[in-house]
Design an enzyme around this catalytic site. Structure first.
Site, PDB file in Angstrom:
ATOM      1  N   TYR A 114     -20.097  -2.005 -30.414  1.00 53.12           N
ATOM      2  CA  TYR A 114     -20.308  -3.192 -31.251  1.00 53.12           C
ATOM      3  C   TYR A 114     -19.055  -3.506 -32.064  1.00 53.12           C
ATOM      4  O   TYR A 114     -18.464  -2.619 -32.693  1.00 53.12           O
ATOM      5  CB  TYR A 114     -21.493  -2.971 -32.174  1.00 53.12           C
ATOM      6  CG  TYR A 114     -21.973  -4.219 -32.858  1.00 53.12           C
ATOM      7  CD1 TYR A 114     -22.344  -5.339 -32.124  1.00 53.12           C
ATOM      8  CD2 TYR A 114     -22.062  -4.277 -34.251  1.00 53.12           C
ATOM      9  CE1 TYR A 114     -22.781  -6.496 -32.747  1.00 53.12           C
ATOM     10  CE2 TYR A 114     -22.517  -5.419 -34.881  1.00 53.12           C
ATOM     11  CZ  TYR A 114     -22.870  -6.533 -34.122  1.00 53.12           C
ATOM     12  OH  TYR A 114     -23.317  -7.676 -34.744  1.00 53.12           O
ATOM     13  N   MET A 115     -18.654  -4.775 -32.016  1.00 53.77           N
ATOM     14  CA  MET A 115     -17.344  -5.152 -32.575  1.00 53.77           C
ATOM     15  C   MET A 115     -17.403  -5.611 -34.033  1.00 53.77           C
ATOM     16  O   MET A 115     -16.367  -5.913 -34.618  1.00 53.77           O
ATOM     17  CB  MET A 115     -16.683  -6.240 -31.713  1.00 53.77           C
ATOM     18  CG  MET A 115     -17.373  -7.569 -31.681  1.00 53.77           C
ATOM     19  SD  MET A 115     -18.893  -7.502 -30.718  1.00 53.77           S
ATOM     20  CE  MET A 115     -19.754  -8.902 -31.385  1.00 53.77           C
TER      21      MET A 115
END
Length: 367
Positions: A114-115
Site C-alpha cells: 500500500y502506497m
C-alpha cells in the site's frame, strides 16, 4: 507565503577563506587554512591576503599529523509516501500526483504494498525475503543488520513501508513510467536492507613556525573500502583521488587562492519539499498530500516556476487575510492537533461532539 517572505527579506553575507596548493616532487594537493579546528573565514579579504603573504608565502610546511578513521554511511530507510514522492521527483521528475497515480496502478496490480503510508516498518516476511535475495546476489557480507528507527510522534504506522511484494520480481508488464517507479521502489527497498558503505578517511595536518599555535593547513581524503548498499544505489562519486602520506614529510607552498563564500537564501519549496515540511508539522496524511497540492493549483494560490512553487498575488492576499482574521485557525499547532483529535475519534478515545464543541467556542469569537 512565509518562505517567500524569508527569501525576500534575506540579506546575503560574504566571507572569505584560503585555499593553498602544496607540492612535493611531482605530487600536488589542495589544503585549506583552519583555526581551532574550524575552517578559517573572515569578512575582510585584505586581511586574508596579508596573512597569506606574511605567514605562508615562500615557506615550507611540515606534515605534522596524520589522522585516520573509518566512517560508515548508512543505507536509506525504506520508502514511505513522503519519501517516495520526494525521491520520485528528484530521480524521475514525477510530480506528486503522477507518482501517486503510478503507485496506485502498481498496488492495484499486486506489485507493491500500500502506497499511502507514513511508516518505514518492514514486515518479518519481507525482511527474510530481502535477506535471501541479498545473500544470493551479493553475499552474506552485504546483508544489513536490523536497525532501531525513531519514528515521528505523528506516525500512525497503520501500514508497513512501500516495497515490492516480491523482491525477486525484476520487471512489471505496465507502462514505461510505472516500470521506472517500480524499479525505484525495488532498488530503494533492497538498498535499505543492505549493510552500510565503509570509507577510510585520512586527514593531513600541516604546520610551520610562522602559522602559530592555533592555525594549520588541512587536507582530507576519502576512500571507499566497502560498497555495502552502494552496490545497488549508485551515484556517489569520490571528490578527489586518495593520497597516502606519512607524518614528517615536507611540502612547499606552490600557490594560493581566496575562496568567496556567500550565504544563500532559503530555497523556494518544490512539491516534494513542501509535502516533507507538512509531514514534519503533522499537517495532512499520506492519503491527502497530493490532493492538498491540487487544491493550491486549482484555486490559483500557487504557480510552478522553474520547478519551484511560488505563491500568486491571490495566494498571498488570501493567506494574509486569513492569518489576520482567524489567527487561531491558521496556527500550525491547531491544524496538527485537529489531525490528532480526528485520529482519537477513530480510536474511540474522543467523541466528535467534544471536538466540535471545543472548536465552536473558538469560532464564536469570530462570529
Amino acid at each position: 507565503v512565509e518562505r517567500e517572505k524569508e527569501i525576500e527579506n534575506f540579506i546575503p553575507e560574504k566571507s572569505y577563506s584560503l585555499e593553498i596548493k602544496l607540492k612535493k616532487d611531482s605530487l600536488t594537493i589542495l589544503s585549506e587554512l583552519y583555526y581551532k579546528n574550524k575552517l578559517y573565514k573572515t569578512k575582510n579579504r585584505e586581511e586574508l591576503i596579508k596573512f597569506c603573504e606574511e605567514k605562508l608565502l615562500n615557506n615550507l610546511v611540515n606534515l605534522k599529523k596524520v589522522e585516520e578513521k573509518t566512517e560508515k554511511k548508512s543505507p536509506p530507510l525504506p520508502l514511505k509516501t513522503t519519501t517516495l514522492i520526494e525521491t520520485s521527483q528528484k530521480i524521475l521528475g514525477y510530480e506528486p500526483k503522477q507518482t501517486m497515480y503510478y503507485a496506485q496502478r502498481l498496488y492495484e496490480n499486486g506489485y507493491i504494498t500500500y502506497m499511502r503510508t507514513d511508516s518505514v516498518r518492514v514486515s518479518d516476511y519481507a525482511q527474510r525475503m530481502a535477506k535471501e535475495f541479498i545473500k544470493l546476489y551479493f553475499g552474506e557480507k552485504f546483508v544489513g543488520r536490523e536497525r532501531k528507527i525513531r519514528q515521528s510522534k505523528f506516525v500512525q504506522d497503520a501500514h508497513e513501508c512501500i516495497r515490492p511484494t516480491d523482491v525477486f520480481r525484476e520487471e512489471v508488464p505496465l507502462s514505461e513510467q510505472e516500470k521506472k517507479l517500480y524499479q525505484l521502489i525495488r532498488t530503494y527497498f533492497i538498498a535499505s536492507q543492505m549493510s552500510p558503505a565503509e570509507y577510510l578517511i585520512k586527514t593531513y595536518i600541516f604546520t610551520n613556525k610562522n602559522l602559530g599555535k592555533d592555525y594549520f593547513l588541512k587536507a582530507t581524503f576519502k576512500n571507499l573500502l566497502f560498497e555495502g548498499f552502494l552496490k545497488v544505489l549508485k551515484g556517489e562519486k569520490e571528490e578527489k583521488e586518495f593520497i597516502d602520506l606519512k607524518a614528517g614529510e615536507i611540502f612547499e607552498i606552490l600557490d594560493w587562492k581566496i575562496k568567496e563564500h556567500i550565504t544563500e537564501p532559503p530555497s523556494p519549496y518544490t512539491s516534494s519539499t513542501l509535502i516533507k515540511k507538512l509531514e514534519s508539522l503533522g499537517i495532512g496524511r499520506p492519503s491527502t498530500y497530493a490532493t492538498l497540492l491540487d487544491i493550491l493549483y486549482k484555486r490559483k494560490y500557487v504557480i510552478k516556476e522553474k520547478g519551484y512553487l511560488r505563491p500568486t498575488e491571490l495566494g498571498k492576499e488570501v493567506c494574509e487575510y486569513l492569518i489576520k482574521s482567524f489567527p487561531e485557525f491558521l496556527d500550525y499547532k491547531f491544524t496538527s492537533q485537529m489531525e490528532e483529535d480526528l485520529e482519537k475519534v477513530v480510536e474511540n478515545k474522543k467523541t466528535y461532539q467534544e471536538i466540535i464543541s471545543f472548536n465552536y467556542e473558538i469560532l464564536k469569537n469570530y462570529l
